[in-house]
Design an enzyme around this catalytic site. Structure first.
Site, mmCIF file in Angstrom:
data_model
loop_
_atom_site.group_PDB
_atom_site.id
_atom_site.type_symbol
_atom_site.label_atom_id
_atom_site.label_comp_id
_atom_site.label_asym_id
_atom_site.label_seq_id
_atom_site.Cartn_x
_atom_site.Cartn_y
_atom_site.Cartn_z
ATOM 1 N N ASN A 9 0.868 -1.175 0.000
ATOM 2 C CA ASN A 9 0.000 0.000 0.000
ATOM 3 C C ASN A 9 0.906 1.228 0.000
ATOM 4 O OD1 ASN A 9 -1.768 2.064 0.552
ATOM 5 N ND2 ASN A 9 -2.287 1.365 2.634
ATOM 6 N N LYS A 11 0.179 4.258 -0.288
ATOM 7 C CA LYS A 11 -0.450 5.451 0.309
ATOM 8 C C LYS A 11 -0.212 6.681 -0.582
ATOM 9 C CE LYS A 11 -0.147 3.265 4.780
ATOM 10 N NZ LYS A 11 -0.154 3.388 6.228
ATOM 11 N N HIS A 97 -9.672 1.222 4.744
ATOM 12 C CA HIS A 97 -8.403 1.435 5.463
ATOM 13 C C HIS A 97 -8.638 2.391 6.630
ATOM 14 C CE1 HIS A 97 -4.319 2.588 6.425
ATOM 15 N NE2 HIS A 97 -3.935 1.491 5.813
ATOM 16 N N GLU A 99 -6.978 4.740 7.788
ATOM 17 C CA GLU A 99 -6.714 6.165 7.530
ATOM 18 C C GLU A 99 -7.932 6.832 6.895
ATOM 19 O OE1 GLU A 99 -2.993 5.538 5.507
ATOM 20 O OE2 GLU A 99 -2.075 5.018 7.429
ATOM 21 N N GLU A 169 -5.538 -4.943 10.584
ATOM 22 C CA GLU A 169 -4.541 -3.896 10.781
ATOM 23 C C GLU A 169 -4.847 -3.146 12.071
ATOM 24 O OE1 GLU A 169 -2.509 -2.828 6.806
ATOM 25 O OE2 GLU A 169 -4.142 -1.433 7.154
ATOM 26 N N GLY A 175 2.307 2.311 10.827
ATOM 27 C CA GLY A 175 3.261 3.406 10.678
ATOM 28 C C GLY A 175 3.930 3.811 11.976
ATOM 29 N N SER A 215 3.225 -2.109 10.391
ATOM 30 C CA SER A 215 4.675 -2.151 10.609
ATOM 31 C C SER A 215 5.299 -3.501 10.266
ATOM 32 C CB SER A 215 5.024 -1.734 12.047
ATOM 33 O OG SER A 215 4.636 -0.385 12.271
#
Ligand code: PGA
Length: 253
Positions: A9, A11, A97, A99, A169, A175, A215
């Site tokens: 991904n 991003k 996702h 985010e 996730e 991250g 991560s």
């Protein structure tokens, strides 16, 4: 037997030119690695050129998108439809996702509509689910993920469910450099498979690939993917460096 899937991904990283360079570097590094499927999910702006590069390089890597709008066409300024993605050779679409849920405020009913729209176009959704640190510490991780699965997969018919990809996730691991332990990730992934069995039947749930993301790095990939219910990885940061991503693919192969 489920084939491991390692998806990158990217991003909101990489200009078009950088994306094309990354995918060409990657293609040579992962060529010939068996027993694993690899997908790259660049930003919308480089899907067309990355698709062309994959074709020219004769790479077996799949192309994924990071988002979609759940309508075929219409007056939706700034949005991208499933047929537009399909026409570029996209086969996977990341949906839900964290985010997008946290920063853009996307709710489960919108995520469910996207899952439906991706399936209707003959593509595969990679549905992301996961809990915050507060939810985990309060003992609510399983409940949070169960609620997301129930809501986000509400429009999926049992006969199409085996093609789904789910990515667990944990938000606190994305991250941050903090990874769930292989045992914690296994516990959640096994719980997810159990929930899928309740929704769609055990035989179907056995076929669904349940990934781990958060991560994932060359150093921890092998021990995560060795767990029985972890069928690959959704990789953010480490997918932006060809050598690191290839090392994760190697760990899965
Ligand atoms: P990360 O991101 O690997 O950088 O933690 C994973 C993801 O958000 O899919």
């Amino acid at each position: 037997m489920r084939t491991q899937l390692v998806a990158g991904n990217w991003k909101m990283y990489k200009t078009n030119q950088e994306a094309v360079e990354l995918v060409s570097g990657l293609a040579s590094l992962v060529e010939g690695l068996g027993g694993v499927e690899v997908a790259v999910c660049p930003p919308f702006t480089s899907l067309a050129d990355v698709s062309r590069s994959l074709h020219e390089l004769g790479s077996g890597m799949a192309l994924g998108a990071q988002n979609v709008y759940p309508r075929s066409e219409g007056a939706f300024t700034g949005e991208i439809s499933p047929p537009m993605l399909k026409a570029l050779g996209v086969t996977y679409v990341i949906v839900g996702h964290s985010e997008r849920r946290e920063i853009l405020g996307e709710k489960d009913d919108f995520v469910a509509a996207k899952v439906r729209a991706v399936l209707d176009e003959g593509m595969t959704p990679i549905l992301c689910v996961g809990e915050t640190l507060e939810e985990r510490e309060a003992g609510g991780a399983l409940g949070k993920v169960e609620g997301q699965l129930d809501a986000d997969l509400a429009n999926v018919r049992p006969e199409e469910a085996s093609a789904l990809v789910i990515a667990y996730e944990p938000i606190w691991a994305i991250g941050t450099g903090k990874t769930a332990t292989p045992a914690d990730a296994q516990e959640m992934n096994s719980f997810i498979r159990g929930r899928l069995a309740a929704m769609f039947g055990e035989a179907t749930a056995d076929k669904v690939r349940v990934l781990y993301g958060g991560s994932v790095k060359p150093e921890n990939a092998a021990e995560l993917m060795a767990m029985p219910d972890i069928d690959g990885a959704l990789v953010g940061g480490a997918s932006l460096k060809a050598e690191d991503f290839a090392a994760i693919v190697r760990a899965a192969s």
